[in-house]
Motif scaffolding. Structure first.
Motif, mmCIF file in Angstrom:
data_model
loop_
_atom_site.group_PDB
_atom_site.id
_atom_site.type_symbol
_atom_site.label_atom_id
_atom_site.label_comp_id
_atom_site.label_asym_id
_atom_site.label_seq_id
_atom_site.Cartn_x
_atom_site.Cartn_y
_atom_site.Cartn_z
ATOM 1 N N SER A 1 2.252 4.931 -11.132
ATOM 2 C CA SER A 1 1.057 5.617 -10.644
ATOM 3 C C SER A 1 -0.200 5.096 -11.326
ATOM 4 C CB SER A 1 1.194 7.123 -10.870
ATOM 5 O OG SER A 1 1.381 7.416 -12.244
ATOM 6 N N THR A 17 0.855 -1.169 0.000
ATOM 7 C CA THR A 17 0.000 0.000 0.000
ATOM 8 C C THR A 17 0.896 1.226 0.000
ATOM 9 O OG1 THR A 17 -0.164 -0.324 2.403
ATOM 10 C CG2 THR A 17 -2.043 -1.019 1.087
ATOM 11 N N LEU A 18 0.346 2.357 -0.358
ATOM 12 C CA LEU A 18 1.150 3.576 -0.377
ATOM 13 C C LEU A 18 1.726 3.864 0.993
ATOM 14 C CD1 LEU A 18 -1.191 5.756 -2.591
ATOM 15 C CD2 LEU A 18 1.087 4.923 -3.234
ATOM 16 N N ILE A 75 -2.182 -2.311 -3.893
ATOM 17 C CA ILE A 75 -1.848 -1.995 -5.285
ATOM 18 C C ILE A 75 -1.712 -3.297 -6.067
ATOM 19 C CG2 ILE A 75 -0.233 -0.807 -6.807
ATOM 20 C CD1 ILE A 75 0.684 0.796 -4.290
ATOM 21 N N VAL A 87 -1.622 2.327 -9.284
ATOM 22 C CA VAL A 87 -2.312 2.824 -8.087
ATOM 23 C C VAL A 87 -3.707 3.306 -8.459
ATOM 24 C CG1 VAL A 87 -2.263 4.482 -6.203
ATOM 25 C CG2 VAL A 87 -0.119 3.466 -7.027
ATOM 26 N N LEU A 142 5.668 8.068 -5.549
ATOM 27 C CA LEU A 142 6.107 6.679 -5.416
ATOM 28 C C LEU A 142 7.617 6.581 -5.272
ATOM 29 C CD1 LEU A 142 3.930 4.900 -8.124
ATOM 30 C CD2 LEU A 142 3.475 5.110 -5.679
#
Length: 532
Positions: free
Chosen positions: A121, A74-75, A180, A124, A107
């Motif tokens: 990205s 995850t971010l 993700i 995501v 990122l």
């Protein structure tokens, strides 16, 4: 002598605001050749109603998230200590406006999925859009339903435009709901069925045999916040805790995760052997009853109130759970902002006299027939004893006639969503360590509870207002108001708050860090040291 390790607090009274999250170390590996064998009684099974138990768009329980959190990135994610998310797939995240409606993340460079595909990205954006588009009834899409749109700015920057202010959004990005996935592998508008996983987290899932064993190997492509302290995790599934504990003592597994019985926990507490450690972590889990507001019997407030006046939580945690849990008088547990004893304040100690007066004042014929349901294989083996005790208490009052029905989780979960039960037991681990996670998911259209309860004050006023506030510790009054409303209307009846326990061989290291702030297992913390 057996050691009892107390993990650092995962649940805290004041949760720091997350306006920005920056820094984070690269995921250096210290795996060596260690293989750690973890036992669990959790069962993750593909069924006709749930064909994709390991798809982030369809998985929304602690068993599934224990797997997803180790395979997907995850971010943001949770550090060893504290409850403030730190960057994982991201190098930096933060709100870019004062209204808390625009959130941006950059990122880390060079991210890859376990199959070698680059992570950008676009992945995501694809993952969040996919979660919202699929909106699986068993899944966690509700956590992201405030996302208006996701924008990409080049290959490494992603921007989330929210419909309304939400200072809890960083917490939600740290959950598997925001895992993700590879847009070249996962379909955009349907779930990825079976037991296949492609992620960019610390581990790759290399094999899965339902009901037997899953194998996770350290992902050589992982670049993130955490150090991996082993080369491989073998997750073994047991039909009951007795077999799991026996396997630990026989040496065929290295530690137990979920779930041991209170008696087994007590056995490790009393054990004088140096072979094992018992690790106790603060409990974020709650257990509660749900009342179906479409049921002609329990839709009557007087019936729900009488149940609340009869149930003896002290006896429940003493006689069934051997005090490995504590009585709970609010849907927000102890140690979280907004916790109150609202149910005790309204209904006091159990009183058959008060309950009888409540029912008689509403002209309800006695005894009241209640149909209570519970799952036989999802919340631990003590669940059946818990409901037998609840049945005993209610029937001993002379006010209720109670029938019990135990149902396997594979049937129980879809039946709950369809509203098939009258009074039923549920458990909850928070999505993230904030009082909103004990409130927001229970309210709104088409919740996972299927009990047809709405409250405009909570849904339209309290929740939107509290999500605008960055200083979460200042929200005590808001959450206390919500707990008061719940206690007055009783759509749910909180029963107890649990503690989390791991039993491990004494040479297993990292057990004190193995459960994160939401009680999810972090395999990468486990290593092997020297036996005593």
């Amino acid at each position: 002598m057996n050691r009892k390790l107390l993990a650092l607090p995962a649940v805290v009274a004041m949760i720091a605001p997350v306006l920005t999250a920056c820094g984070g170390s690269s995921g250096d590996s210290a795996t060596g050749g260690a293989t750690i064998v973890v036992g669990t009684t959790d069962q993750i099974v593909a069924t006709k109603d749930e064909e994709a138990p390991l798809d982030p768009a369809a998985s929304y329980d602690i068993a599934g998230w224990n797997v997803l959190g180790n395979v997907f990135q995850t971010l943001l994610s949770y550090p060893r200590t504290g409850t403030t998310p730190v960057p994982d797939a991201a190098s930096h995240c933060g709100f870019t406006d004062r209204a808390s409606e625009t959130y941006a993340c950059d990122l880390r460079p060079g991210l890859q999925f376990s199959n070698g595909d680059p992570l950008t990205s676009s992945d995501v954006k694809f993952s969040v859009d996919r979660q919202i588009a699929i909106a699986d009834p068993n899944g966690p899409s509700s956590l992201l339903d405030n996302v208006d749109r996701v924008e990409t700015q080049g290959a490494s920057r992603v921007v989330f435009q929210l419909k309304t202010p939400d200072t809890t959004f960083p917490f939600k990005l740290a959950t598997p709901a925001a895992a993700i996935v590879d847009h070249q592998v996962y379909p955009a508008k349907k779930t990825y069925t079976g037991y296949r996983l492609v992620g960019s987290g610390p581990y790759s899932l290399t094999s899965w045999k339902a009901g037997d064993q899953a194998v996770f190997t350290a992902n050589s492509h992982y670049k993130g916040a955490f150090t991996i302290n082993n080369a491989r995790i073998d997750l073994r599934f047991f039909k009951d805790s007795a077999a799991m504990v026996a396997a630990l003592k026989a040496g065929s597994i290295d530690l137990t995760n979920r779930t041991m019985t209170p008696q087994e926990i007590a056995g490790f507490q009393d054990n004088t052997s140096d072979k094992y450690d018992l690790v106790e972590a603060p409990g974020a889990e709650i257990r509660y009853l749900v009342f179906n507001m479409k049921d002609p019997t329990v839709s009557q407030l007087a019936v729900r109130k009488a149940v609340a006046q009869v149930v003896d939580r002290q006896a429940l945690v003493r006689d069934v759970y051997a005090r490995t849990s504590v009585p709970l008088y609010s849907m927000v547990p102890q140690g979280i902002v907004g916790h109150t004893n609202s149910f005790f304040d309204l209904y006091h100690d159990p009183s058959v006299t008060a309950a009888r007066q409540t029912l008689q004042a509403a002209h309800i014929t006695l005894p009241v027939t209640l149909h209570m349901s519970y799952t036989t294989d999802h919340y631990g083996e003590s669940t059946a004893a818990e409901f037998s005790e609840l049945q005993r208490q209610l029937q001993a009052s002379g006010l209720f006639k109670v029938t019990l029905k135990g149902v396997p989780w594979s049937t129980y979960d879809p039946d709950v969503i369809k509203g098939d039960y009258s009074v039923y037991g549920m458990g909850w681990f928070p999505d993230f360590p904030d009082p909103d996670s004990y409130l927001g998911p229970f309210f709104g259209k088409d919740t996972f509870l299927g009990n047809s309860y709405d409250n405009a004050t909570i849904e339209k006023q309290i929740i939107p207002a509290e999500r605008k506030v960055a200083n979460r510790g200042s929200l005590t009054a808001d959450f206390e108001q919500a707990q008061q409303i719940i206690a007055e209307q009783i759509p749910f009846l909180p029963l107890w708050q649990g503690r989390q326990y791991l039993a491990a061989k004494s040479d297993i290291t990292g057990t004190e860090w193995a459960l994160n702030a939401s009680s999810q297992m972090q395999f990468w913390e486990l290593g092997r040291g020297v036996s005593q």
